[in-house]
Design a protein around this motif. Sequence first.
Motif, PDB file in Angstrom:
ATOM      1  N   LEU A 180       0.828  -1.209   0.000  1.00  0.00           N
ATOM      2  CA  LEU A 180       0.000   0.000   0.000  1.00  0.00           C
ATOM      3  C   LEU A 180       0.864   1.261   0.000  1.00  0.00           C
ATOM      4  CD1 LEU A 180      -2.786  -1.255   2.396  1.00  0.00           C
ATOM      5  CD2 LEU A 180      -3.137  -0.464   0.039  1.00  0.00           C
ATOM      6  N   GLY A 181       2.031   1.192   0.634  1.00  0.00           N
ATOM      7  CA  GLY A 181       2.947   2.315   0.567  1.00  0.00           C
ATOM      8  C   GLY A 181       3.458   2.534  -0.850  1.00  0.00           C
ATOM      9  N   ALA A 182       3.811   1.443  -1.530  1.00  0.00           N
ATOM     10  CA  ALA A 182       4.261   1.546  -2.919  1.00  0.00           C
ATOM     11  C   ALA A 182       3.153   2.109  -3.801  1.00  0.00           C
ATOM     12  CB  ALA A 182       4.692   0.166  -3.425  1.00  0.00           C
ATOM     13  N   ARG A 183       1.936   1.653  -3.552  1.00  0.00           N
ATOM     14  CA  ARG A 183       0.803   2.114  -4.351  1.00  0.00           C
ATOM     15  C   ARG A 183       0.549   3.610  -4.145  1.00  0.00           C
ATOM     16  NH1 ARG A 183      -4.683   2.122  -5.256  1.00  0.00           N
ATOM     17  NH2 ARG A 183      -5.283   0.934  -7.113  1.00  0.00           N
ATOM     18  N   ARG A 225      -3.969   9.235  -1.384  1.00  0.00           N
ATOM     19  CA  ARG A 225      -4.487   9.416  -0.020  1.00  0.00           C
ATOM     20  C   ARG A 225      -5.277   8.190   0.438  1.00  0.00           C
ATOM     21  NH1 ARG A 225      -6.656  13.839  -0.855  1.00  0.00           N
ATOM     22  NH2 ARG A 225      -8.830  13.233  -1.160  1.00  0.00           N
ATOM     23  N   ASP A 226      -6.050   7.613  -0.478  1.00  0.00           N
ATOM     24  CA  ASP A 226      -6.818   6.411  -0.143  1.00  0.00           C
ATOM     25  C   ASP A 226      -5.890   5.252   0.223  1.00  0.00           C
ATOM     26  OD1 ASP A 226      -9.345   4.706  -0.218  1.00  0.00           O
ATOM     27  OD2 ASP A 226      -8.116   3.712  -1.749  1.00  0.00           O
ATOM     28  N   SER A 227      -4.807   5.084  -0.531  1.00  0.00           N
ATOM     29  CA  SER A 227      -3.860   4.003  -0.233  1.00  0.00           C
ATOM     30  C   SER A 227      -3.173   4.230   1.110  1.00  0.00           C
ATOM     31  CB  SER A 227      -2.814   3.890  -1.345  1.00  0.00           C
ATOM     32  OG  SER A 227      -3.409   3.410  -2.539  1.00  0.00           O
ATOM     33  N   MET A 228      -2.864   5.491   1.441  1.00  0.00           N
ATOM     34  CA  MET A 228      -2.265   5.793   2.743  1.00  0.00           C
ATOM     35  C   MET A 228      -3.224   5.448   3.887  1.00  0.00           C
ATOM     36  SD  MET A 228       0.060   9.224   2.661  1.00  0.00           S
ATOM     37  CE  MET A 228      -1.325  10.314   2.323  1.00  0.00           C
ATOM     38  N   GLU A 229      -4.500   5.750   3.686  1.00  0.00           N
ATOM     39  CA  GLU A 229      -5.484   5.446   4.729  1.00  0.00           C
ATOM     40  C   GLU A 229      -5.639   3.934   4.904  1.00  0.00           C
ATOM     41  OE1 GLU A 229      -8.930   7.536   3.395  1.00  0.00           O
ATOM     42  OE2 GLU A 229      -8.168   9.513   4.031  1.00  0.00           O
ATOM     43  N   ARG A 230      -5.634   3.209   3.800  1.00  0.00           N
ATOM     44  CA  ARG A 230      -5.706   1.737   3.884  1.00  0.00           C
ATOM     45  C   ARG A 230      -4.461   1.177   4.561  1.00  0.00           C
ATOM     46  NH1 ARG A 230      -6.682   0.741  -2.319  1.00  0.00           N
ATOM     47  NH2 ARG A 230      -6.297  -1.463  -1.812  1.00  0.00           N
ATOM     48  N   GLN A 231      -3.303   1.781   4.278  1.00  0.00           N
ATOM     49  CA  GLN A 231      -2.067   1.349   4.923  1.00  0.00           C
ATOM     50  C   GLN A 231      -2.150   1.562   6.441  1.00  0.00           C
ATOM     51  OE1 GLN A 231       1.557   3.769   4.624  1.00  0.00           O
ATOM     52  NE2 GLN A 231       2.626   1.962   3.824  1.00  0.00           N
ATOM     53  N   ALA A 232      -2.713   2.698   6.852  1.00  0.00           N
ATOM     54  CA  ALA A 232      -2.851   2.975   8.287  1.00  0.00           C
ATOM     55  C   ALA A 232      -3.758   1.939   8.957  1.00  0.00           C
ATOM     56  CB  ALA A 232      -3.408   4.385   8.495  1.00  0.00           C
ATOM     57  N   ASP A 233      -4.796   1.511   8.250  1.00  0.00           N
ATOM     58  CA  ASP A 233      -5.702   0.490   8.802  1.00  0.00           C
ATOM     59  C   ASP A 233      -4.964  -0.840   8.975  1.00  0.00           C
ATOM     60  OD1 ASP A 233      -7.787   2.294   8.854  1.00  0.00           O
ATOM     61  OD2 ASP A 233      -8.633   1.638   6.928  1.00  0.00           O
TER      62      ASP A 233
END
Length: 337
Positions: A176-179, A193-201
């Motif tokens: 997700l960080g790469a994405r 931003r969406d990928s960062m939020e998914r990474q945080a989850d």
Amino acid sequence: MDEVRRRLLLGAATAGVSALLPELEQLRTIVDTQLGGPDLDEWEEIVWEHAHAVISRSLAEVIRDLSMDLLNLQRTLPTASSRDAAGWARVNARLTFLLAHTLGLAGNTRQSRDWWAAARRAAARTDDNELIAAANAWEAVQALYEGRPLSLVLSRADTALALTAEQPGCAAAEALGARAYALALMGDHFGARDSMERQADVFAALPDTVTRNRMSTEGWSESRLLHTRSLVQTMTGNPAAASAQREALNSYPPGRARQRAQIRLHQAASAVRAGDVDDGLQNAASILEGLGPENMTRFVLHVAHGVADAAPVGHNAQRAITEYREHIALTAAKEDT
């Protein structure tokens, strides 16, 4: 055996231990033939040590030692117990993964690309989705810093996410960080931003044994999460970039020189983007000068180039940018010698 004895005696009389390494390796092979080589538990410990060495030792040393151990493992595999076939396959995949990863960190782009392909094939033989996903996810991150096609980066990241179903794990977090980074490069700020939020989850659901592990590639600490946030918000010119940079910088202990340098380069890029081009470039150059050879990785150099890329279009600082890029090239060349 007599020939090995002769060379050992000759070498001991005329040279130091380093000159005896080939003979010592042959001697150890003879001893292993008599005693039996390391068993699976010992090999798993070897992998564990290498995962720590990538963080704490010079990359050149790690590459040398990893290469030797991977070669020795290939000699061992044909005679390994078939009862532990899955375990041996995992050891082979993890060592291959670590070599690909370290080669990429050290800037060996061509070798890294080829070894990532080998790492993915080795992981596929384990039938372990998390390990297969990890090979794809970490390659995706390095591919970004090596300037490989963004479509390939997204393909590797999406493969990793499909294999893990985004269940809590290092591979999903890394993918997700790469994405997020790839989408930011493509100008898709919403997707980043969406990928960062998914990474945080995903990070929030990781076990403490993983998030507290700062000294091994098998950990995934909060610093990695904050690093992604700092990078993406810096690249997209987000007003929250300064806060994200401070959080990321404070999350790294003083000993993590190359990671801290990348965050400080994010700060320099923000200054350049805001129009303070000369001071931003000078700050970035001083950051690079403060790093030793062991810390001048592909990641650091890539972020350093990003500082110049952040200059506003049409800004009257072309000479300063050209001189800064020449400084990076000289620094990189110096580290290669």
